[in-house]
Design a protein around this motif. Structure first.
Motif, mmCIF file in Angstrom:
data_model
loop_
_atom_site.group_PDB
_atom_site.id
_atom_site.type_symbol
_atom_site.label_atom_id
_atom_site.label_comp_id
_atom_site.label_asym_id
_atom_site.label_seq_id
_atom_site.Cartn_x
_atom_site.Cartn_y
_atom_site.Cartn_z
ATOM 1 N N ARG A 53 5.223 -19.825 -20.926
ATOM 2 C CA ARG A 53 4.756 -19.783 -19.541
ATOM 3 C C ARG A 53 4.080 -21.104 -19.195
ATOM 4 N N ASP A 54 4.436 -21.630 -18.024
ATOM 5 C CA ASP A 54 3.900 -22.903 -17.526
ATOM 6 C C ASP A 54 4.267 -24.071 -18.440
ATOM 7 N N SER A 100 7.780 -7.143 -7.538
ATOM 8 C CA SER A 100 7.039 -5.997 -8.052
ATOM 9 C C SER A 100 7.453 -4.730 -7.316
ATOM 10 N N TYR A 131 9.437 -19.031 -11.693
ATOM 11 C CA TYR A 131 8.739 -17.930 -11.035
ATOM 12 C C TYR A 131 7.671 -17.400 -11.968
ATOM 13 N N ASP A 132 6.463 -17.314 -11.467
ATOM 14 C CA ASP A 132 5.327 -16.851 -12.263
ATOM 15 C C ASP A 132 5.188 -17.660 -13.553
ATOM 16 N N GLY A 133 5.539 -18.924 -13.481
ATOM 17 C CA GLY A 133 5.378 -19.831 -14.604
ATOM 18 C C GLY A 133 6.579 -19.956 -15.521
ATOM 19 N N GLY A 145 4.108 -19.587 -2.957
ATOM 20 C CA GLY A 145 3.643 -18.402 -3.667
ATOM 21 C C GLY A 145 3.760 -18.551 -5.172
ATOM 22 N N LYS A 146 4.431 -17.595 -5.819
ATOM 23 C CA LYS A 146 4.631 -17.639 -7.266
ATOM 24 C C LYS A 146 5.767 -18.564 -7.669
ATOM 25 N N TRP A 147 6.451 -19.133 -6.697
ATOM 26 C CA TRP A 147 7.606 -19.991 -6.961
ATOM 27 C C TRP A 147 7.137 -21.438 -7.098
ATOM 28 N N THR A 148 7.367 -22.002 -8.277
ATOM 29 C CA THR A 148 6.956 -23.383 -8.542
ATOM 30 C C THR A 148 8.175 -24.184 -9.014
ATOM 31 N N GLU A 205 7.430 -10.600 -0.539
ATOM 32 C CA GLU A 205 6.645 -11.794 -0.793
ATOM 33 C C GLU A 205 7.402 -13.013 -0.281
#
Length: 461
Positions: A89-90, A197, A158-160, A142-145, A46
């Motif tokens: 998360r988030d 994953s 990552y993923d929130g 991607g999933k990186w914020t 990814e």
């Protein structure tokens, strides 16, 4: 100090005598790792921010790492007896620079407001778990914020979930800070490594267990293969399938990577992994079971095996399953510890406070601890072929690492950079009298046997 020094000498002599009478390793050690299958787990590629990478680890499979190759971790929100702690998360990071001085009361029966030990040495959560800081020109991918911390710095997520590194990790591939393995009961809110994953088709999952990265179906039941099959061909006949149900592939399924599909019978397709046809065991009663591997010729499927312990260790049968044992066959134990502050810092490592361990193993007396829970001594020339096992020098008076040249230092075996122990109450090989010794069955502060068969324990999976 004479009683302590005498006890140290006693332990050294006992270990030497045990080494002379070393027993053969049990055949059951073979389920830990297959010498002809050293394969590491494949993963889904990814997009990642510049400088980040994926590193292979022995116990946790592929993990994400920062620009200095340090493993990345997250801290899931966890419900404890009297409240929650961890990152939402988030949400914002709950791991900051505040140094907690009092217990939080999250782990009953202890009330809030008790002073924590060694406050003059206590670190903040951010000291122990440095946040992964994003530069001013970093952008999400991607999933990186990117989230904003309370001091206005920018932190990768990552993923929130906010990301951290661990001060316990010293080189590429270390995962000494936390684990993906989850315990039931009242375990502290531990951190876990973050990774990509696994590269598996829909309908499968991978669980981290003591013996490796175990492949299970979507419902959680273990996947098996057999010696009697050919490459991409099943020889499991009608009588065989009464106990071993083939894992069928949907009509739309596609082969990928290490996964293949073959026609079992006209119009019926079956999955194979690394050319081995796959099955479930109809007698399995628990998720993640290893019971099917007790049947001759049948084996659990792993995307990656755990490393074999050093040759000095053996495997023993107990009333509850297989445990790791020393050369004499005496059970090996691992010490667990997490304090009751909001930041849930671990206290199971020799670089952390030893107050909790001394209290649980000897009423605060180091000499009594050595008698009751002696560390497993390693020979002078001992070495390990894996990163998960190592040898370290421990100060018997403090429980911390010994200083260079310390004459009374104990040279001990360590797993995940933490000493392992025997229990004085065990009288013969296979005894597990010290298992679940401590607070909340050894989950919060105490000792647990080094179980090699996860299906004999109360795991979440």
């Amino acid at each position: 100090m004479r009683p302590l020094r005498s006890m140290v000498n006693f332990i050294m002599i006992a270990t030497l005598l045990a080494a002379i009478g070393t027993v053969a390793r049990a055949d059951s050690v073979q389920y830990l790792q297959s010498a002809d299958n050293p394969t590491t787990e494949d993963f889904v590629r990814e997009s990642m921010p510049p400088g980040f990478s994926v590193e292979a680890t022995e116990l946790e499979g592929p993990v994400f790492a920062d620009s200095r190759s340090r493993t990345l971790y997250r801290w899931h929100l966890q419900s404890l007896r009297n409240g929650d702690t961890g990152d939402r998360r988030d949400g914002a990071s709950a791991c900051n620079g505040h140094i907690y001085r009092e217990s939080s009361g999250l782990m009953s029966p202890y009330p809030a407001g008790l002073l924590l030990p060694e406050l003059d040495k206590r670190l903040s959560c951010a000291d122990v778990w440095p946040p992964v800081i994003a530069t001013a020109n970093s952008v999400p991918v991607g999933k990186w914020t990117i989230i904003k911390r309370e001091n206005s710095s920018r932190q990768w997520a990552y993923d929130g979930y906010p990301l951290y590194t661990s001060i316990l990790d010293r080189q590429r591939g270390d995962v000494f800070g936390g684990t993906r393995r989850r315990e039931k009961s009242d375990a502290p809110a531990v951190r876990e490594p973050v990774g990509p994953s696994p590269n598996i088709p829909p309908g499968f999952r991978v669980n981290t267990v003591a013996s490796g990265r175990l492949l299970v179906g979507h419902e959680g039941y273990s996947i098996y293969f057999r010696d009697g099959d050919d490459s991409d061909r099943s020889n499991c006949d009608q009588a065989c399938t009464r106990n071993w149900e083939p894992v069928l592939a949907p009509e739309t399924a596609q082969a990928q990577g290490e996964w293949s599909i073959f026609e079992r019978s006209p119009g019926i397709k079956q999955w194979a992994f690394r050319k081995k046809p796959l099955y479930t065991h109809t007698a399995d009663q628990k998720f993640g079971s290893l019971v099917g591997s007790d049947v001759p010729g049948w084996h659990n499927v792993y995307t990656q095996r755990a490393p074999i312990p050093p040759e000095a260790f053996t495997v023993q049968d107990t009333r509850s399953g297989h445990v790791l044992a020393d050369a004499r066959g005496m059970t090996i134990y691992i010490y667990n510890c997490g304090d009751d502050a909001l930041d849930q810092l671990a206290c199971d490592h020799p670089d952390t406070t030893q107050v909790y361990r001394f209290a649980i193993c000897g009423g605060g007396d180091p000499a009594r601890c050595l008698r009751t829970w002696p560390p497993v001594l390693a020979p002078k020339d001992a070495k390990s072929e894996s990163r998960s096992w190592s040898v370290m020098d421990i100060d018997p008076k403090t429980g911390h690492r010994a200083v260079p040249g310390q004459t009374d230092a104990l040279r001990v075996w360590a797993f995940r950079d933490r000493p392992v122990y025997n229990f004085a109450g065990d009288r013969k090989p296979g005894d597990i009298a010290g298992d679940a010794w401590g607070e909340f069955y050894g989950n919060r502060n105490g000792f647990k046997a080094f179980w090699l068969r996860d299906d004999f324990r109360n795991n979440d999976e």
